[in-house]
Design a protein around this motif. Structure first.
Motif, PDB file in Angstrom:
ATOM      1  N   GLY A  87     -31.375   6.608  -4.504  1.00 10.99           N
ATOM      2  CA  GLY A  87     -30.644   4.987  -5.230  1.00 10.99           C
ATOM      3  C   GLY A  87     -30.960   4.976  -6.819  1.00 10.99           C
ATOM      4  O   GLY A  87     -30.876   4.240  -7.333  1.00 10.99           O
ATOM      5  N   LEU A  88     -31.777   5.901  -7.113  1.00  8.85           N
ATOM      6  CA  LEU A  88     -31.726   5.666  -8.365  1.00  8.85           C
ATOM      7  C   LEU A  88     -30.740   6.047  -8.928  1.00  8.85           C
ATOM      8  O   LEU A  88     -30.348   7.198  -8.923  1.00  8.85           O
ATOM      9  CB  LEU A  88     -32.964   6.771  -8.642  1.00  8.85           C
ATOM     10  N   GLY A  89     -29.799   5.664 -10.044  1.00  6.43           N
ATOM     11  CA  GLY A  89     -29.505   5.721 -10.970  1.00  6.43           C
ATOM     12  C   GLY A  89     -29.738   6.750 -11.573  1.00  6.43           C
ATOM     13  O   GLY A  89     -30.913   7.215 -12.070  1.00  6.43           O
ATOM     14  N   SER A  90     -28.613   7.292 -12.765  1.00  2.84           N
ATOM     15  CA  SER A  90     -29.216   8.188 -13.775  1.00  2.84           C
ATOM     16  C   SER A  90     -29.928   8.116 -14.881  1.00  2.84           C
ATOM     17  O   SER A  90     -30.708   8.343 -15.563  1.00  2.84           O
ATOM     18  CB  SER A  90     -27.692   9.197 -14.287  1.00  2.84           C
ATOM     19  N   ARG A  91     -29.727   6.566 -15.310  1.00  4.86           N
ATOM     20  CA  ARG A  91     -30.265   6.512 -15.958  1.00  4.86           C
ATOM     21  C   ARG A  91     -31.732   5.642 -16.030  1.00  4.86           C
ATOM     22  O   ARG A  91     -33.436   5.797 -16.382  1.00  4.86           O
ATOM     23  CB  ARG A  91     -30.172   4.558 -16.750  1.00  4.86           C
ATOM     24  N   GLN A  92     -32.113   5.288 -14.823  1.00 11.09           N
ATOM     25  CA  GLN A  92     -33.505   5.492 -14.075  1.00 11.09           C
ATOM     26  C   GLN A  92     -34.375   6.403 -13.889  1.00 11.09           C
ATOM     27  O   GLN A  92     -35.598   6.738 -14.295  1.00 11.09           O
ATOM     28  CB  GLN A  92     -33.688   4.228 -13.173  1.00 11.09           C
ATOM     29  N   ARG A  93     -33.657   7.951 -13.592  1.00  8.83           N
ATOM     30  CA  ARG A  93     -34.039   9.183 -13.334  1.00  8.83           C
ATOM     31  C   ARG A  93     -34.235   9.692 -14.586  1.00  8.83           C
ATOM     32  O   ARG A  93     -35.513  10.188 -15.013  1.00  8.83           O
ATOM     33  CB  ARG A  93     -32.983   9.881 -12.364  1.00  8.83           C
ATOM     34  N   ASP A  94     -33.688   9.575 -15.928  1.00  8.54           N
ATOM     35  CA  ASP A  94     -33.803   9.360 -17.055  1.00  8.54           C
ATOM     36  C   ASP A  94     -34.988   8.835 -17.593  1.00  8.54           C
ATOM     37  O   ASP A  94     -35.993   9.427 -18.196  1.00  8.54           O
ATOM     38  CB  ASP A  94     -32.573   9.450 -17.961  1.00  8.54           C
ATOM     39  N   ALA A  95     -35.215   8.052 -17.738  1.00  6.21           N
ATOM     40  CA  ALA A  95     -36.318   6.881 -18.190  1.00  6.21           C
ATOM     41  C   ALA A  95     -37.890   7.205 -17.206  1.00  6.21           C
ATOM     42  O   ALA A  95     -38.953   7.213 -17.875  1.00  6.21           O
ATOM     43  CB  ALA A  95     -36.169   5.752 -17.364  1.00  6.21           C
ATOM     44  N   LEU A  96     -37.704   7.982 -16.078  1.00  3.80           N
ATOM     45  CA  LEU A  96     -38.548   8.189 -15.445  1.00  3.80           C
ATOM     46  C   LEU A  96     -38.985   9.012 -16.026  1.00  3.80           C
ATOM     47  O   LEU A  96     -40.615   9.242 -15.582  1.00  3.80           O
ATOM     48  CB  LEU A  96     -38.644   7.806 -13.666  1.00  3.80           C
ATOM     49  N   LEU A  97     -38.079  10.173 -15.903  1.00  2.34           N
ATOM     50  CA  LEU A  97     -38.636  10.995 -16.399  1.00  2.34           C
ATOM     51  C   LEU A  97     -39.456  11.395 -17.606  1.00  2.34           C
ATOM     52  O   LEU A  97     -40.573  12.013 -18.444  1.00  2.34           O
ATOM     53  CB  LEU A  97     -37.518  12.584 -16.396  1.00  2.34           C
TER      54      LEU A  97
END
Length: 101
Positions: A87-97
């Motif tokens: 359910g993570l969006g691409s922005r959330q994935r990038d921010a998490l990384l």
């Protein structure tokens, strides 16, 4: 929507499948904790094991990241505690990384 009626065989198959997925997630979490694999590797996987995993459990599996730190990271990024990896969006994935690397 009515719940489908399952035969005993179907129930047993579903239980076996659920057990296999839970076991695989446990292995994955242990690999993360020991440093065998990275968060980036996990986030790039597209299988059923990773998709259903909660982000909170993923973060708690990292070395030196406990419950409080994991929740703080998620709050900083704006990820709900009940969110799963699929359910993570691409922005959330990038921010998490970027937060973890």
């Amino acid at each position: 929507m009515a719940v489908p009626t399952l035969t005993q065989e179907q129930k047993q198959e579903a239980l076996k499948k659920a057990h296999a997925i839970r076991s695989s997630r446990t292995q994955l979490r242990n690999q993360l904790k020991s440093g065998v694999i990275t968060v980036e590797t996990v986030l790039n996987r597209e299988d059923e094991i990773v998709k259903g995993m909660r982000v909170l459990y993923l973060l708690e599996s990292l070395p030196k990241v406990g419950k409080r730190t994991a929740r703080r990271i998620m709050a900083d990024i704006g990820i709900d505690e009940s969110r799963r990896l699929q359910g993570l969006g691409s922005r959330q994935r990038d921010a998490l990384l970027s937060k973890l690397t």
